[in-house]
Design a protein around this motif. Structure first.
Motif, PDB file in Angstrom:
ATOM      1  N   ALA A  87      -0.506   1.261 -16.373  1.00  0.00           N
ATOM      2  CA  ALA A  87       0.174   1.291 -15.075  1.00  0.00           C
ATOM      3  C   ALA A  87      -0.732   1.928 -14.029  1.00  0.00           C
ATOM      4  CB  ALA A  87       1.485   2.065 -15.197  1.00  0.00           C
ATOM      5  N   GLU A  88      -1.446   2.985 -14.399  1.00  0.00           N
ATOM      6  CA  GLU A  88      -2.335   3.672 -13.451  1.00  0.00           C
ATOM      7  C   GLU A  88      -3.395   2.718 -12.901  1.00  0.00           C
ATOM      8  OE1 GLU A  88      -1.336   5.015 -16.256  1.00  0.00           O
ATOM      9  OE2 GLU A  88      -0.280   6.835 -15.556  1.00  0.00           O
TER      10      GLU A  88
ATOM     11  N   ALA B 289       3.473   6.406 -11.997  1.00  0.00           N
ATOM     12  CA  ALA B 289       2.794   5.116 -11.822  1.00  0.00           C
ATOM     13  C   ALA B 289       3.699   3.976 -12.283  1.00  0.00           C
ATOM     14  CB  ALA B 289       1.482   5.105 -12.593  1.00  0.00           C
ATOM     15  N   GLU B 290       4.408   4.180 -13.386  1.00  0.00           N
ATOM     16  CA  GLU B 290       5.294   3.136 -13.922  1.00  0.00           C
ATOM     17  C   GLU B 290       6.367   2.753 -12.909  1.00  0.00           C
ATOM     18  OE1 GLU B 290       4.300   5.704 -15.679  1.00  0.00           O
ATOM     19  OE2 GLU B 290       3.242   4.760 -17.357  1.00  0.00           O
TER      20      GLU B 290
ATOM     21  N   SER C 154       0.594  -6.629 -10.640  1.00  0.00           N
ATOM     22  CA  SER C 154       1.601  -5.720 -11.210  1.00  0.00           C
ATOM     23  C   SER C 154       2.022  -6.137 -12.617  1.00  0.00           C
ATOM     24  CB  SER C 154       2.823  -5.637 -10.289  1.00  0.00           C
ATOM     25  OG  SER C 154       3.619  -6.805 -10.394  1.00  0.00           O
TER      26      SER C 154
ATOM     27  N   SER D 190       2.398   1.949  -3.315  1.00  0.00           N
ATOM     28  CA  SER D 190       1.391   2.369  -4.304  1.00  0.00           C
ATOM     29  C   SER D 190       0.965   3.819  -4.107  1.00  0.00           C
ATOM     30  CB  SER D 190       0.172   1.438  -4.245  1.00  0.00           C
ATOM     31  OG  SER D 190      -0.614   1.705  -3.095  1.00  0.00           O
TER      32      SER D 190
ATOM     33  N   ILE E 200      -3.911  -2.425  -7.053  1.00  0.00           N
ATOM     34  CA  ILE E 200      -3.011  -2.838  -5.968  1.00  0.00           C
ATOM     35  C   ILE E 200      -3.317  -2.052  -4.698  1.00  0.00           C
ATOM     36  CG2 ILE E 200      -0.593  -2.645  -5.173  1.00  0.00           C
ATOM     37  CD1 ILE E 200       0.182  -3.495  -8.109  1.00  0.00           C
ATOM     38  N   ASN E 201      -3.514  -0.751  -4.868  1.00  0.00           N
ATOM     39  CA  ASN E 201      -3.814   0.090  -3.709  1.00  0.00           C
ATOM     40  C   ASN E 201      -5.121  -0.336  -3.031  1.00  0.00           C
ATOM     41  OD1 ASN E 201      -5.181   3.049  -2.795  1.00  0.00           O
ATOM     42  ND2 ASN E 201      -3.077   2.673  -2.141  1.00  0.00           N
TER      43      ASN E 201
ATOM     44  N   GLN F 208       0.837  -1.201   0.000  1.00  0.00           N
ATOM     45  CA  GLN F 208       0.000   0.000   0.000  1.00  0.00           C
ATOM     46  C   GLN F 208       0.871   1.250   0.000  1.00  0.00           C
ATOM     47  OE1 GLN F 208      -2.976   0.194   3.146  1.00  0.00           O
ATOM     48  NE2 GLN F 208      -3.186   2.405   2.904  1.00  0.00           N
TER      49      GLN F 208
ATOM     50  N   ILE G 203       6.905  -2.233  -6.942  1.00  0.00           N
ATOM     51  CA  ILE G 203       6.012  -3.246  -6.351  1.00  0.00           C
ATOM     52  C   ILE G 203       6.325  -4.618  -6.928  1.00  0.00           C
ATOM     53  CG2 ILE G 203       3.607  -4.071  -6.402  1.00  0.00           C
ATOM     54  CD1 ILE G 203       2.821  -1.053  -6.015  1.00  0.00           C
ATOM     55  N   ASN G 204       6.508  -4.671  -8.231  1.00  0.00           N
ATOM     56  CA  ASN G 204       6.813  -5.937  -8.889  1.00  0.00           C
ATOM     57  C   ASN G 204       8.127  -6.530  -8.370  1.00  0.00           C
ATOM     58  OD1 ASN G 204       8.180  -7.276 -11.683  1.00  0.00           O
ATOM     59  ND2 ASN G 204       6.085  -7.877 -11.206  1.00  0.00           N
TER      60      ASN G 204
ATOM     61  N   ARG H  22      -3.378  -0.660 -12.885  1.00  0.00           N
ATOM     62  CA  ARG H  22      -2.780  -1.709 -12.049  1.00  0.00           C
ATOM     63  C   ARG H  22      -2.475  -1.172 -10.657  1.00  0.00           C
ATOM     64  NH1 ARG H  22       1.981  -3.975 -15.893  1.00  0.00           N
ATOM     65  NH2 ARG H  22       1.341  -2.387 -17.385  1.00  0.00           N
ATOM     66  N   LEU H  23      -1.958   0.052 -10.623  1.00  0.00           N
ATOM     67  CA  LEU H  23      -1.596   0.663  -9.350  1.00  0.00           C
ATOM     68  C   LEU H  23      -2.832   0.915  -8.492  1.00  0.00           C
ATOM     69  CD1 LEU H  23       1.160   1.439  -8.315  1.00  0.00           C
ATOM     70  CD2 LEU H  23       0.705   3.778  -9.025  1.00  0.00           C
TER      71      LEU H  23
ATOM     72  N   LEU I  30       4.937   0.902  -9.910  1.00  0.00           N
ATOM     73  CA  LEU I  30       4.582  -0.454 -10.314  1.00  0.00           C
ATOM     74  C   LEU I  30       5.823  -1.338 -10.437  1.00  0.00           C
ATOM     75  CD1 LEU I  30       1.834  -1.610 -10.906  1.00  0.00           C
ATOM     76  CD2 LEU I  30       2.263  -1.255 -13.335  1.00  0.00           C
TER      77      LEU I  30
END
Lengths: 293, 293
Positions: free
Chosen positions: B133-134, A133-134, B126, A126, B140-141, A123, A140-141, B136-137, A137
């Motif tokens: 990307a936005e 965002a990229e 991810s 994110s 995840i959030n 969290q 996170i990955n 996916r993020l 991400l």
């Protein structure tokens, strides 16, 4: 513990404070908050945050951009310690000289505190508004891969299955690159990602991470043979007691010390080959090689 | 279990297969793979994936885009069951009529299988290349918030602390909106996010999630009083045995049934107010209200 120079000690203080804030702002029952906070503040060396900051410093970037990720990785590391200490796992009563989480809060709360820290770490990443965002991400990955079923969790299970067995060196290296190495490598890599490093540099820093990860564990094994309880804060000889394979057991104590030197030399060699200011990374490497707890 | 109509049963089959593939492709020790796979394939109703698919269908979107998230949320749900069943937590030997994870693989492996599933779920989201990307993020959030220390984990700890106590209705609702509701709500919300729904619609669907989440739990409590072991696959009356507060205990059995009807009516009311094709969501709602396991 070796003392950090002032500027690193300051980072450490900042991480400690930020971790406290991150937990305090949670809307969740007090017991959970306290249990999460307890282990986060139980006096770790913060090697992982230091690696992130030191990598950023090597690229002359503002280390502040690494703070939320540094806190997240410290949460993941702490969750792994809490679960690892549980009676069903390593059954350790002490960690860093203090009662383990389940000794303080009971097993159920300890399990949930670990689960909470792991989930919260994703969290936090994110929500890093300063990063694209990229980038969030990608981080996170990398964190999920380093800590999940192909990373740290794989190392834990292999470690467990290796108890009471005479492992080969390659098997022992599998355990440690996964259990410890991948998360340390993540830290260096994430620093490089945050600094927009090119792929070749990131690859070299990953190799650096591999070597310091193994060095870290070999030093741990040596400490388990040579250390005293005051120094390492847990029972000396606990590996032997659990019939765990260790570097000294496979290579002899002297062999393990040579292996440690070898990995440190390779790590230093990589740092020297990079056209960045790796002074702090070199300091952390030395710290890993010589730490007495 | 009520039978799903064919097209929903097909989704279920697809989820089961995809989950198997996702686990099989992991490079990790077999024990961990087997333990993760065992609980994922232990015959759940897949209500959460169904909610994602049914929300997408309501917006006339291709349900296939929801598959990886559906698998991820099922991993999170399954991890929570594995940890919840542990001796230190609910100490359940059976789940869905089969031995629980720790009964099959031992406690340590069960803890790690749960940790692995949770972490892997974030990795999977991810890596959904078809989504920006936005998006996916954002997913995840939402998943971290729904399942972490302000979501499911908060519900678990509150549930544990509520044992042997006479809870008020609001306290019981806190437990269930967090322990069950937030992840169900996540599913509806994520369907709406994937379908590019506007904020007002997402807000209404969140309320819908709130009501079916509570309905789900009230039905669970009623089943615990009325069900038979064949139907629910775990010991009937286990809540009473653990001195847990339940809806029937606070409201009487009839009161609980009325409360269930109330939440279902509110959920249905929201669906009717929406200018989308909510037929499948309505079906799932009815399933939650009437399920016999």
């Amino acid at each position: 513990m070796q003392k950090y120079p002032d500027h690193l000690a300051n980072y450490l203080e900042t991480v400690n404070k930020e971790l406290k804030i991150m937990i305090q702002r949670l809307k969740t029952p007090e017991t959970l908050k306290n249990a999460m906070d307890y282990s986060l503040q139980a006096g770790g060396k913060r090697i992982r945050p230091m690696l992130i900051f030191s990598t950023l410093a090597a690229f002359k970037k503002d280390v502040a951009i690494g703070l939320p990720v540094a806190c997240a990785v410290e949460m993941v590391h702490t969750y792994s310690l809490i679960h690892d200490d549980l009676p069903a796992m390593d059954n350790d009563d002490f960690r860093r000289g203090k009662p383990t989480n389940h000794k303080m809060y009971g097993e159920a709360t300890a399990i949930l505190a670990g689960d909470g820290l792991l989930t919260y770490s994703f969290q936090i990443i994110s929500e890093i508004k300063q990063l694209s965002a990229e980038k969030r991400l990608a981080i996170i990955n990398e964190l999920a891969k380093a800590s999940g079923p192909e990373g740290m969790v794989a190392g834990q299970i292999a470690d467990m299955e290796g108890e009471n067995q005479n492992l080969q060196l390659t098997e022992l290296e599998y355990i440690h690159t996964h259990k410890t190495g991948k998360l340390l490598t993540f830290c260096v890599k994430v620093g490089a990602i945050l600094a927009d490093a090119d792929k070749a540099t990131i690859d070299l820093l990953e190799q650096f991470g591999y070597h310091i990860g193994l060095a870290f564990q070999i030093r741990d094994d040596i400490l388990d043979v040579e250390g005293t309880i005051e120094q390492i804060g847990k029972d000396v000889g606990s590996d032997r007691e659990k019939q765990k394979s260790t570097y000294p057991k496979i290579l002899t104590l002297n062999g393990a010390k040579n292996k440690l030197k070898e990995h440190i030399a390779k790590a230093e060699g990589i740092l020297e080959s990079l056209p960045i200011d790796t002074g702090q990374l070199s300091f952390i490497t030395e710290l890993i090689a010589k730490r007495d707890r």
